[in-house]
Scaffold this active site. Structure first.
Site, PDB file in Angstrom:
ATOM      1  N   CYS A   4     -12.875   1.701   8.238  1.00 30.14           N
ATOM      2  CA  CYS A   4     -13.334   0.638   9.150  1.00 30.14           C
ATOM      3  C   CYS A   4     -13.393  -0.727   8.476  1.00 30.14           C
ATOM      4  CB  CYS A   4     -14.676   1.012   9.763  1.00 30.14           C
ATOM      5  SG  CYS A   4     -16.058   1.097   8.587  1.00 30.14           S
TER       6      CYS A   4
ATOM      7  N   HIS B 267     -20.845   1.137   9.993  1.00 28.76           N
ATOM      8  CA  HIS B 267     -19.539   0.977  10.652  1.00 28.76           C
ATOM      9  C   HIS B 267     -19.368  -0.470  11.091  1.00 28.76           C
ATOM     10  CE1 HIS B 267     -15.901   2.543  12.398  1.00 28.76           C
ATOM     11  NE2 HIS B 267     -16.228   2.202  13.636  1.00 28.76           N
TER      12      HIS B 267
ATOM     13  N   HIS C  34     -10.992  -0.656  16.221  1.00 27.00           N
ATOM     14  CA  HIS C  34     -11.576  -0.281  14.939  1.00 27.00           C
ATOM     15  C   HIS C  34     -10.873   0.940  14.361  1.00 27.00           C
ATOM     16  CE1 HIS C  34     -14.430   2.935  16.784  1.00 27.00           C
ATOM     17  NE2 HIS C  34     -13.625   2.513  17.743  1.00 27.00           N
TER      18      HIS C  34
END
Length: 250
Positions: free
Chosen positions: A163, A213, A225
């Site tokens: 990420c 995240h 993402h």
């Protein structure tokens, strides 16, 4: 004798008619019926470098209501001149036909694009007002890589990224440096509230106060993402439950 000949002739005529009817039934030919596009040939994908605008009507004067990412999957429902009316998951609208690669089934689509699963369209809001902004340019660039793999510790937009590696590499393309991990990225740039989010901002998710995240905001409640090893780089709704704040870098 004459009547017998007439009966035999009548039988031959009807026999030929039966054969002809059988041939037509076997070949599926029905004269006078409208020709329809076979279902297996309705599948198409966006052959573009970033994304393809989906409009409310068949013309450039109609507003953009959604976007179909690079290699985005759709089904062509009908054609109107230079435009196609398409459906991509739950989104329907018009796209310019020249940017669609058509004439395939889903299996062929996956093989040609190298995707493991279809990539679908996503909705946009006030897109005409945002198109000129840098944030939209960054979002469009990021969308090129939807469907590519997630790799823990990776920073490659094509071969695989996690990420934080994904957003770091996207922003590097625009000359903006970011720290390597999400927790450090959350302290970069200008912090903005979730109510102030704009296209191109980063959103951070936390659990128990720890950042775990980071996603890139597309607008209209959607993000792109590097999600997980199972799903790769994808488009998702914002996880508002775990979102804590945004960061603006432009």
């Amino acid at each position: 004798m004459q009547k017998l000949k007439q009966r035999l002739q009548h039988k031959r005529i009807f026999g030929m008619g039966g054969i002809l009817a059988g041939i037509l039934a076997f070949t599926g030919t029905v004269y006078g019926a409208p020709e329809e596009m076979p279902e297996e040939n309705q599948v198409a994908y966006a052959e573009v470098s970033t994304c393809l605008n989906i409009r409310e009507g068949a013309g450039m004067e109609y507003p953009v209501i959604a976007r179909l990412p690079k290699d985005g999957y759709c089904e062509v429902k009908k054609e109107e001149g230079a435009w196609c009316y398409i459906e991509s998951e739950e989104i329907e609208g018009y796209v310019y036909k020249s940017y669609l690669e058509t004439g395939m089934n889903q299996e062929t689509y996956l093989r040609r694009t190298g995707r493991e699963e279809p990539v679908y369209a996503y909705k946009v809001e006030n897109v005409e007002m945002n198109t000129a902004g840098k944030g939209q340019e960054i979002a469009d660039f990021a969308l090129q890589f939807v469907g590519n793999p997630y790799v823990w510790g990776g920073t490659s937009l094509t071969s695989g990224a996690d990420c934080s590696g994904f957003v770091q590499s996207v922003y590097r393309n625009f000359g903006i440096s970011l720290p390597r991990v999400a927790a450090d990225q959350a302290q970069a740039g200008t912090r903005v509230s979730l109510e102030q989010l704009q296209t191109g901002d980063l959103i951070f998710y936390a659990d128990g106060g720890a950042i775990y995240h980071v996603v890139l905001y597309l607008g209209n409640g959607q993000v792109v993402h590097a999600s997980s090893a199972a799903t790769g780089i994808k488009i998702s709704p914002v996880n508002w439950q775990n979102a804590v704040w945004g960061v603006r870098l432009i």
